[in-house]
Design a protein around this motif. Structure first.
Motif, PDB file in Angstrom:
ATOM      1  N   MET A  50      30.282   0.243  -8.230  1.00  0.00           N
ATOM      2  CA  MET A  50      29.251  -0.692  -7.767  1.00  0.00           C
ATOM      3  C   MET A  50      28.078   0.053  -7.137  1.00  0.00           C
ATOM      4  SD  MET A  50      31.558  -3.711  -6.068  1.00  0.00           S
ATOM      5  CE  MET A  50      32.524  -4.828  -7.077  1.00  0.00           C
ATOM      6  N   VAL A  51      28.381   1.036  -6.307  1.00  0.00           N
ATOM      7  CA  VAL A  51      27.329   1.804  -5.642  1.00  0.00           C
ATOM      8  C   VAL A  51      26.514   2.579  -6.670  1.00  0.00           C
ATOM      9  CG1 VAL A  51      26.881   3.728  -4.066  1.00  0.00           C
ATOM     10  CG2 VAL A  51      28.549   1.974  -3.442  1.00  0.00           C
ATOM     11  N   SER A  52      27.199   3.195  -7.631  1.00  0.00           N
ATOM     12  CA  SER A  52      26.499   3.954  -8.665  1.00  0.00           C
ATOM     13  C   SER A  52      25.578   3.053  -9.486  1.00  0.00           C
ATOM     14  CB  SER A  52      27.526   4.629  -9.583  1.00  0.00           C
ATOM     15  OG  SER A  52      26.893   5.275 -10.663  1.00  0.00           O
ATOM     16  N   THR A  53      26.061   1.863  -9.831  1.00  0.00           N
ATOM     17  CA  THR A  53      25.246   0.913 -10.601  1.00  0.00           C
ATOM     18  C   THR A  53      24.011   0.502  -9.819  1.00  0.00           C
ATOM     19  OG1 THR A  53      27.222   0.058 -11.722  1.00  0.00           O
ATOM     20  CG2 THR A  53      25.251  -1.318 -11.760  1.00  0.00           C
ATOM     21  N   ALA A  54      24.190   0.199  -8.555  1.00  0.00           N
ATOM     22  CA  ALA A  54      23.065  -0.227  -7.715  1.00  0.00           C
ATOM     23  C   ALA A  54      22.035   0.887  -7.555  1.00  0.00           C
ATOM     24  CB  ALA A  54      23.582  -0.669  -6.352  1.00  0.00           C
ATOM     25  N   THR A  55      22.504   2.086  -7.238  1.00  0.00           N
ATOM     26  CA  THR A  55      21.589   3.202  -7.007  1.00  0.00           C
ATOM     27  C   THR A  55      20.755   3.504  -8.240  1.00  0.00           C
ATOM     28  OG1 THR A  55      23.153   4.163  -5.411  1.00  0.00           O
ATOM     29  CG2 THR A  55      21.444   5.604  -6.277  1.00  0.00           C
ATOM     30  N   ASP A  78      16.423 -10.993  -9.991  1.00  0.00           N
ATOM     31  CA  ASP A  78      15.365 -11.994  -9.808  1.00  0.00           C
ATOM     32  C   ASP A  78      14.738 -11.877  -8.417  1.00  0.00           C
ATOM     33  OD1 ASP A  78      15.706 -12.981 -12.336  1.00  0.00           O
ATOM     34  OD2 ASP A  78      16.976 -14.664 -11.722  1.00  0.00           O
ATOM     35  N   ALA A  79      15.578 -11.692  -7.408  1.00  0.00           N
ATOM     36  CA  ALA A  79      15.069 -11.591  -6.047  1.00  0.00           C
ATOM     37  C   ALA A  79      14.282 -10.295  -5.842  1.00  0.00           C
ATOM     38  CB  ALA A  79      16.230 -11.665  -5.058  1.00  0.00           C
ATOM     39  N   ILE A  80      14.807  -9.196  -6.383  1.00  0.00           N
ATOM     40  CA  ILE A  80      14.123  -7.909  -6.208  1.00  0.00           C
ATOM     41  C   ILE A  80      12.762  -7.926  -6.904  1.00  0.00           C
ATOM     42  CG2 ILE A  80      14.230  -5.451  -6.718  1.00  0.00           C
ATOM     43  CD1 ILE A  80      17.285  -5.662  -6.516  1.00  0.00           C
ATOM     44  N   LYS A  81      12.723  -8.420  -8.125  1.00  0.00           N
ATOM     45  CA  LYS A  81      11.469  -8.440  -8.875  1.00  0.00           C
ATOM     46  C   LYS A  81      10.463  -9.409  -8.252  1.00  0.00           C
ATOM     47  CE  LYS A  81      13.525  -7.002 -13.268  1.00  0.00           C
ATOM     48  NZ  LYS A  81      13.833  -7.379 -14.665  1.00  0.00           N
ATOM     49  N   LYS A 129       2.701  -1.165  -2.818  1.00  0.00           N
ATOM     50  CA  LYS A 129       1.799  -2.205  -3.309  1.00  0.00           C
ATOM     51  C   LYS A 129       1.871  -3.484  -2.476  1.00  0.00           C
ATOM     52  CE  LYS A 129       2.029  -0.556  -8.101  1.00  0.00           C
ATOM     53  NZ  LYS A 129       2.380  -0.914  -9.501  1.00  0.00           N
ATOM     54  N   ILE A 130       2.990  -3.709  -1.808  1.00  0.00           N
ATOM     55  CA  ILE A 130       3.140  -4.961  -1.053  1.00  0.00           C
ATOM     56  C   ILE A 130       3.172  -4.711   0.460  1.00  0.00           C
ATOM     57  CG2 ILE A 130       4.310  -6.148  -2.926  1.00  0.00           C
ATOM     58  CD1 ILE A 130       6.962  -5.586  -1.547  1.00  0.00           C
ATOM     59  N   GLY A 131       2.785  -3.515   0.861  1.00  0.00           N
ATOM     60  CA  GLY A 131       2.667  -3.230   2.292  1.00  0.00           C
ATOM     61  C   GLY A 131       3.969  -2.903   2.996  1.00  0.00           C
ATOM     62  N   LEU A 132       5.018  -2.529   2.307  1.00  0.00           N
ATOM     63  CA  LEU A 132       6.272  -2.118   2.937  1.00  0.00           C
ATOM     64  C   LEU A 132       6.365  -0.591   2.930  1.00  0.00           C
ATOM     65  CD1 LEU A 132       8.740  -4.775   1.461  1.00  0.00           C
ATOM     66  CD2 LEU A 132       7.587  -4.774   3.696  1.00  0.00           C
ATOM     67  N   LYS A 133       7.233  -0.060   3.774  1.00  0.00           N
ATOM     68  CA  LYS A 133       7.277   1.378   3.983  1.00  0.00           C
ATOM     69  C   LYS A 133       8.091   2.122   2.919  1.00  0.00           C
ATOM     70  CE  LYS A 133       6.922   0.852   9.022  1.00  0.00           C
ATOM     71  NZ  LYS A 133       7.613   1.098  10.323  1.00  0.00           N
ATOM     72  N   SER A 134       9.094   1.479   2.381  1.00  0.00           N
ATOM     73  CA  SER A 134       9.994   2.185   1.461  1.00  0.00           C
ATOM     74  C   SER A 134      10.689   1.214   0.505  1.00  0.00           C
ATOM     75  CB  SER A 134      11.069   2.947   2.258  1.00  0.00           C
ATOM     76  OG  SER A 134      11.908   2.037   2.952  1.00  0.00           O
ATOM     77  N   GLY A 135      11.339   1.787  -0.483  1.00  0.00           N
ATOM     78  CA  GLY A 135      12.129   0.979  -1.397  1.00  0.00           C
ATOM     79  C   GLY A 135      13.295   0.310  -0.687  1.00  0.00           C
ATOM     80  N   ASN A 178      12.063   1.619  -9.573  1.00  0.00           N
ATOM     81  CA  ASN A 178      11.056   2.395  -8.824  1.00  0.00           C
ATOM     82  C   ASN A 178      10.597   1.636  -7.573  1.00  0.00           C
ATOM     83  OD1 ASN A 178       9.396   4.491  -8.196  1.00  0.00           O
ATOM     84  ND2 ASN A 178       7.921   4.147  -9.854  1.00  0.00           N
ATOM     85  N   LEU A 179      11.572   1.350  -6.718  1.00  0.00           N
ATOM     86  CA  LEU A 179      11.296   0.528  -5.537  1.00  0.00           C
ATOM     87  C   LEU A 179      10.313   1.180  -4.567  1.00  0.00           C
ATOM     88  CD1 LEU A 179      14.790  -1.000  -4.657  1.00  0.00           C
ATOM     89  CD2 LEU A 179      13.004  -1.839  -6.206  1.00  0.00           C
ATOM     90  N   ASP A 180      10.345   2.497  -4.454  1.00  0.00           N
ATOM     91  CA  ASP A 180       9.440   3.155  -3.496  1.00  0.00           C
ATOM     92  C   ASP A 180       7.977   2.921  -3.867  1.00  0.00           C
ATOM     93  OD1 ASP A 180      11.360   4.188  -1.775  1.00  0.00           O
ATOM     94  OD2 ASP A 180      11.663   5.988  -2.983  1.00  0.00           O
TER      95      ASP A 180
END
Length: 446
Positions: A278-283, A389-392, A297-303, A290-292
């Motif tokens: 599960m951890v490997s799939t998520a990472t 869906d939530a992440i995107k 673009k949305i004013g957050l510090k990191s992924g 490319n969360l970072d």
């Protein structure tokens, strides 16, 4: 009258020709005699190696009659003809029998060869019959098609040939619904039966982790699927967290990295193996998104902050169609003076308390970083395991100036720009759930 002085000589008999070779060196008489004499073949004696004459039984020549001559009708001639006819008939019958046997053998051989050729090129592929016996576990890998599935089953002794499986796969209208996973089948199954089992198993032995579940809930799902005592997986996650493959930015917190999807369960699988998967799939998935780069673009510090915000969105939203607007509300609350940079959301405090209901005193008095009513910004970690869906949606919020929202039902979410409009929406929510409404606090009474 004869002339005088010459006497007439009497005729002389012809001189006999000398025997033996003539002037040309050939004894023509001997050669003629040899042609008239019976021929005796000459062969090499096996013992002496010398040529020798051997008599052989001469073939009996049939009587030849002149085409224009008359036939001998005497009784003796008739008997001779009948006797020769019988002998010839016996010889011809034997010869015909041999020829017939040879022809029949050739036809039979050609037929057998033709049948083999037809079976190989046009006949059905080799296949077992029935449902098989015993049991064997196989894995259908993601992206597998009919041919690769057939190869896996043939190698495990489930089906007799890949072609038989492909044929059965193509004939089953539901074959395309076969999902990856671990399946338990039998040895030596008819290909059609194997396809049916794969279709009916709907993914085989698998665990489906829903979107938005917390790590604590997911541990319980793993215990149940692996038939472990309650609390086993939670203890493994706690004691072996350093070996589960979490990235450094997670700071040893597994929440948010139990990616919600379907996981194949093999026989004898241990909880740590499933947690690592599960951890490997998520990472890997977060790297692919490319969360970072999206955070900037949305004013957050990191992924990791994107992941945390998405986990809140997942916990708050009921309908993915509204996720874009909820993402905008979260982004606006972190920057608008109306909320002083506070999210003021129930779900973060509920996560910390471990329950859905809390009092006004708890809301105002809890000083933990998960109480977004009193603390600015995001909580320190995700509060659930969000889906795509939530992440995107968090990476690309719907444009708007909404600051408040309340989900009245899975089908209806109301959005408001002002606090007054929001309180009316909350009052309707409390009434629908048969709860009182606290006007000052703008929330339902507990």
């Amino acid at each position: 009258m004869p002339q005088q002085g010459h006497q007439q000589q009497p005729p002389q008999p012809a001189a006999p020709q000398p025997s033996g070779p003539g002037a040309d060196g050939i004894d023509w008489e001997a050669e003629a005699a040899a042609l008239d004499a019976p021929q005796t073949p000459r062969v090499v004696e096996p013992e002496s190696g010398q040529w020798a004459d051997h008599e052989v039984e001469a073939f009996e020549e049939p009587e030849q009659e002149s085409f224009f001559g008359e036939q001998d009708d005497s009784r003796s001639a008739e008997r001779n003809r009948k006797e020769k006819g019988k002998k010839s008939g016996r010889k011809n019958s034997g010869a015909c029998l041999v020829v017939a046997l040879v022809l029949l053998g050739g036809v039979a051989g050609a037929g057998w060869w033709g049948y083999g050729f037809y079976q190989q090129h046009f006949g059905p592929p080799p296949d077992f019959t029935g449902t098989g016996s015993g049991s064997v576990q196989i894995e259908i890998k993601p992206g597998a098609v009919g041919e690769s599935m057939g190869a896996t089953l043939k190698a495990a002794g489930v089906v007799k040939s890949v072609d038989a499986f492909i044929s059965a796969f193509n004939k089953n209208p539901k074959a395309n619904t076969i999902q990856p996973g671990f399946f338990t089948l039998h040895h030596q199954m008819a290909a059609s039966e194997a396809v049916k089992v794969l279709v009916d198993a709907a993914g085989g032995n698998a665990l489906i982790v829903p979107e938005g579940k917390t790590a604590a809930v997911t541990y319980g799902l793993i215990d149940g699927k692996l038939k472990l005592a309650p609390g086993t997986t939670a203890n493994v996650a706690k004691t072996q967290v350093a070996s589960l493959g979490l990235p450094p930015y997670a700071n040893g917190n597994i929440e948010g990295f139990l990616y919600p999807t379907k996981y194949s369960i093999s026989q004898g699988m241990k909880p740590e193996d499933l947690l690592k998967q599960m951890v490997s799939t998520a990472t890997q998935h977060y790297q692919d998104l490319n969360l970072d780069a999206g955070a900037q673009k949305i004013g957050l510090k990191s992924g990791y902050e994107v992941l945390t915000a998405a986990s809140i969105l997942q916990a708050e939203g009921n309908n993915s169609a509204d996720f874009g607007k909820i993402a905008r509300v979260i982004s606006n609350r972190l920057s608008t003076p109306a909320t002083q940079g506070k999210l003021q959301l129930d779900t973060t405090l509920q996560y910390k308390l471990g329950r859905t209901k809390f009092t006004v005193a708890e809301k105002d008095g809890d000083k933990s970083p998960y109480n977004t009513y009193v603390n600015k910004g995001l909580p320190p970690t995700p509060i659930s395991n969000p889906g795509d869906d939530a992440i995107k949606a968090m990476l690309d919020p719907t444009p708007g100036d909404w600051v408040y929202f309340v989900a009245l039902s899975p089908q209806e979410t109301r959005f408001a720009v002002t606090f007054e409009a929001f309180k009316k929406d909350v009052k309707d929510y409390c009434s629908a759930n048969k709860q009182g409404f606290d006007e000052a606090a703008g929330m339902c009474k507990s």
